[in-house]
Design an enzyme around this catalytic site. Structure first.
Site, short mmCIF file in Angstrom:
data_model
loop_
_atom_site.label_atom_id
_atom_site.label_comp_id
_atom_site.label_asym_id
_atom_site.label_seq_id
_atom_site.Cartn_x
_atom_site.Cartn_y
_atom_site.Cartn_z
N LYS A 1 38.09 37.20 56.00
CA LYS A 1 39.16 38.08 55.55
C LYS A 1 38.57 39.42 55.13
O LYS A 1 37.49 39.47 54.53
CB LYS A 1 39.88 37.48 54.33
CG LYS A 1 40.57 36.15 54.58
CD LYS A 1 41.22 35.65 53.29
CE LYS A 1 41.89 34.30 53.49
NZ LYS A 1 42.49 33.80 52.23
N ASN B 1 46.60 39.99 45.07
CA ASN B 1 46.40 40.35 46.48
C ASN B 1 47.17 41.61 46.84
O ASN B 1 46.78 42.35 47.74
CB ASN B 1 46.85 39.20 47.39
CG ASN B 1 45.82 38.09 47.46
OD1 ASN B 1 44.68 38.26 47.04
ND2 ASN B 1 46.22 36.95 47.99
N THR C 1 43.09 35.44 46.18
CA THR C 1 41.85 35.72 46.90
C THR C 1 41.19 37.04 46.49
O THR C 1 40.00 37.09 46.23
CB THR C 1 42.13 35.72 48.42
OG1 THR C 1 42.60 34.44 48.80
CG2 THR C 1 40.87 36.06 49.21
N ARG D 1 39.57 41.33 52.69
CA ARG D 1 39.44 41.42 51.23
C ARG D 1 38.25 40.64 50.70
O ARG D 1 37.67 41.00 49.69
CB ARG D 1 40.73 40.98 50.56
CG ARG D 1 41.26 39.60 50.89
CD ARG D 1 42.66 39.44 50.28
NE ARG D 1 43.27 38.13 50.50
CZ ARG D 1 44.04 37.83 51.54
NH1 ARG D 1 44.28 38.76 52.47
NH2 ARG D 1 44.58 36.63 51.66
N HIS E 1 46.53 26.40 52.84
CA HIS E 1 47.88 26.97 52.90
C HIS E 1 48.73 26.30 53.99
O HIS E 1 49.92 26.05 53.81
CB HIS E 1 47.82 28.46 53.18
CG HIS E 1 47.47 29.29 51.98
ND1 HIS E 1 48.21 29.26 50.82
CD2 HIS E 1 46.45 30.17 51.76
CE1 HIS E 1 47.67 30.10 49.94
NE2 HIS E 1 46.60 30.65 50.48
#
Length: 565
Positions: free
Chosen positions: A178, A117, A96, A180, A310
């Site tokens: 998220k 990550n 990601t 990030r 996931h």
């Protein structure tokens, strides 16, 4: 204005890319920075006043092709624009954070510095040596289990930052499921940035949430307080609605009914994307985006597809429902922009692809799919090599999982390090799960790849991910269809991160009202997005600032790249 410190990091890295690269430990400092050239902008009369960049986390080209005929909402609209079904996150580390770092910087992870990550940094003074890609390790507090989110590790500017440097009146807004996702697309200089955490959206430490974010969180709190019914199962999802067992976890039949108070259930469902897009619309109004003399940027990263992938894999009823609801939410989002009369352009892509669970793949003609074995772990290697060299095995080799970057303990001398790397490679290559192991020296000696990314060697894919500041001493690549999850658990049964095309290939779609749509099946890269958007809004970026190239989005005799193509 763009922070001086950020400019220095970017400039130093541009300098580093033209110098010979040699293996380096993760703590090595970049070379002294030169000054960054001035950026200018001449906004074309017909330029959009709002650029909307959307990333769908774990939206592979395979999933796009599988469901494309089913889309009726926002995704269907985008397929009438410029469609590149074979876009590439061309690097090997298809996770990601690195994926998001390419989209609006126009640079591969080798230059963004976001190689994964997370990575190991043995010089970190406080807390674990594992460093999260969106964490300011300098603000760690002893005993704290939390971290301070920051884009500090991003070495290059984003498009929004270039826009603000050319004209400070430009607005740079980012929102995601998220941290990030928001921080890698927004960068260091954002006017507003939000991401999901816990039970609502939060922002950077030291900033107060704006009224629209507060209002959005109030709406979410109401939903969490009372719960919500399951989503309807589209008829075409019927064949996916079947229970499959992975270890002690059963997936395939969850329709996302929400129990009261279940914030995690909200997160791992289509509701998260709907809330993210609702917040984005509210921010358009709050920040008056698209209404100024210069274009603004709105970056939206939608995370639910990744969370669902996931937790349940890519081929169950869960993913089928998620994509149906995402399509509808995107349609409502674009319709909201239409109602506001804003002249906007959209690009939609993904940070990486994804892969289904081996247990279901075994039933669907892919019997060779498997979960990685324990011998690939850093712990197993440390035990074997510690005995061989008479060294304490604890922490001899470090990693963040059974694939990707591995690090040797920092107190080993150079000669011994080389021998241990060679022996680790030999051991790993006896595993039936491992395709290739490359040392940092081998990767650094590989020229930065060029040409069509589907033809790149594994070494070239690894090179596009390699940064001497953060990368490990060697990289482990698993065989095709081997999943890097030894034991499935609730919330984590399937993953991505491989160098194979099911994780690298993502769709890229550009849309603007009235544009000449077309479909180009030949491969392009996500690093081509930023230079293409920069040209669209007349932003003159210094030559060499992008790894990508400008894509002509006109679909006719005109050329949106102009002289800079």
């Amino acid at each position: 204005m763009f922070r001086v410190k950020t400019l220095a990091r970017f400039s130093s890295f541009l300098l580093a890319t033209v110098l010979p690269l040699a293996p380096a430990i993760a703590q090595e400092a970049p070379p002294p920075p030169p000054s960054l050239p001035i950026v200018s902008q001449q906004v074309p009369q017909n330029a959009p006043r709002l650029v909307v960049a959307i990333s769908i986390d774990q939206f592979s080209s395979d999933i796009f092709a599988q469901y494309r005929q089913r889309f009726t909402g926002g995704l269907a609209r985008l397929t009438t624009g410029a469609v590149f079904p074979a876009g590439y996150q061309s690097h090997a580390a298809t996770e990601t954070c690195p994926g998001h770092s390419t989209i609006l910087t126009g640079n591969r992870p080798a230059h963004t510095g976001i190689i994964a990550n997370s990575w190991i940094d043995q010089s970190v003074a406080v807390g674990p040596k594992q460093v999260y890609c969106a964490e300011d390790t300098g603000k760690r507090a002893a005993g704290s289990k939390d971290y301070v989110a920051s884009p500090i590790h991003l070495l290059v500017p984003t498009l929004g930052e270039w826009m603000k440097r050319a004209n400070p009146a430009a607005r740079n807004i980012a929102v995601s499921g998220k941290d990030r996702g928001a921080l890698m697309m927004g960068g260091h200089d954002t006017d507003q940035v939000y991401w999901w955490k816990g039970k609502g959206f939060v922002t950077l430490a030291g900033r107060e949430p704006g009224p629209t974010a507060i209002a959005q969180n109030v709406e979410i709190a109401r939903t969490l307080a009372k719960g919500a019914p399951a989503f309807p199962l589209p008829a075409y999802c019927g064949r996916n609605d079947r229970a499959v067992t992975a270890g002690e976890v059963t997936v395939g039949t969850n329709h996302f009914a929400l129990k009261a108070g279940d914030a995690d259930g909200f997160r791992i469902s289509p509701r998260l994307d709907r809330a993210t897009l609702d917040l984005a619309v509210k921010l358009v109004d709050e920040q008056k985006l698209g209404r100024g003399a210069v274009p603004d940027l709105l970056a939206v990263s939608l995370s639910a597809t990744d969370y669902v992938g996931h937790a349940t894999g890519t081929e169950g009823a869960e993913m089928c429902i998620q994509l149906a609801q995402l399509d509808l939410a995107l349609g409502d989002f674009l319709a909201s922009l239409d109602k506001r009369g804003i002249d906007y352009a959209v690009v939609l892509t993904a940070d990486h692809g994804g892969f289904d669970i081996p247990e279901r793949l075994h039933e669907q003609a892919l019997e060779k799919s498997a979960r990685v074995g324990p011998e690939v772990s850093a712990e197993a290697l440390s035990e074997a090599l510690g005995k061989r060299y008479g060294l304490a095995p604890k922490g001899l080799i470090l990693a963040d999982g059974p694939a990707g970057d591995y690090w040797l303990r920092k107190d080993l001398d150079e000669g011994l390090r080389g021998r241990i790397v060679d022996d680790a490679k030999a051991i790993l290559m006896t595993s039936p799960y491992v395709e290739k192991v490359l040392s940092a020296a081998e990767i650094a000696a590989t020229p930065m790849p060029s040409g069509s990314p589907e033809t790149w060697t594994l070494a070239e894919r690894a090179r596009a991910s390699y940064n001497p500041l953060h990368s490990g001493d060697f990289v482990v690549m698993l065989k095709r269809s081997v999943v890097a999850i030894p034991t499935p658990r609730a919330g984590y049964v399937a993953t991505h991160g491989s160098p194979w095309d099911y994780d690298r290939r993502v769709p890229i779609m550009f849309w603007r009202k009235g544009m000449n749509g077309f479909e180009q099946p030949s491969a392009v890269e996500t690093v081509d997005i930023a230079p293409s958007l920069a040209a669209l809004i007349g932003l003159k970026i210094p030559q060499g600032a992008f790894d990508g190239r400008c894509l002509d989005l006109d679909g006719g005799p005109a050329n949106t790249c102009g002289a800079g193509k």
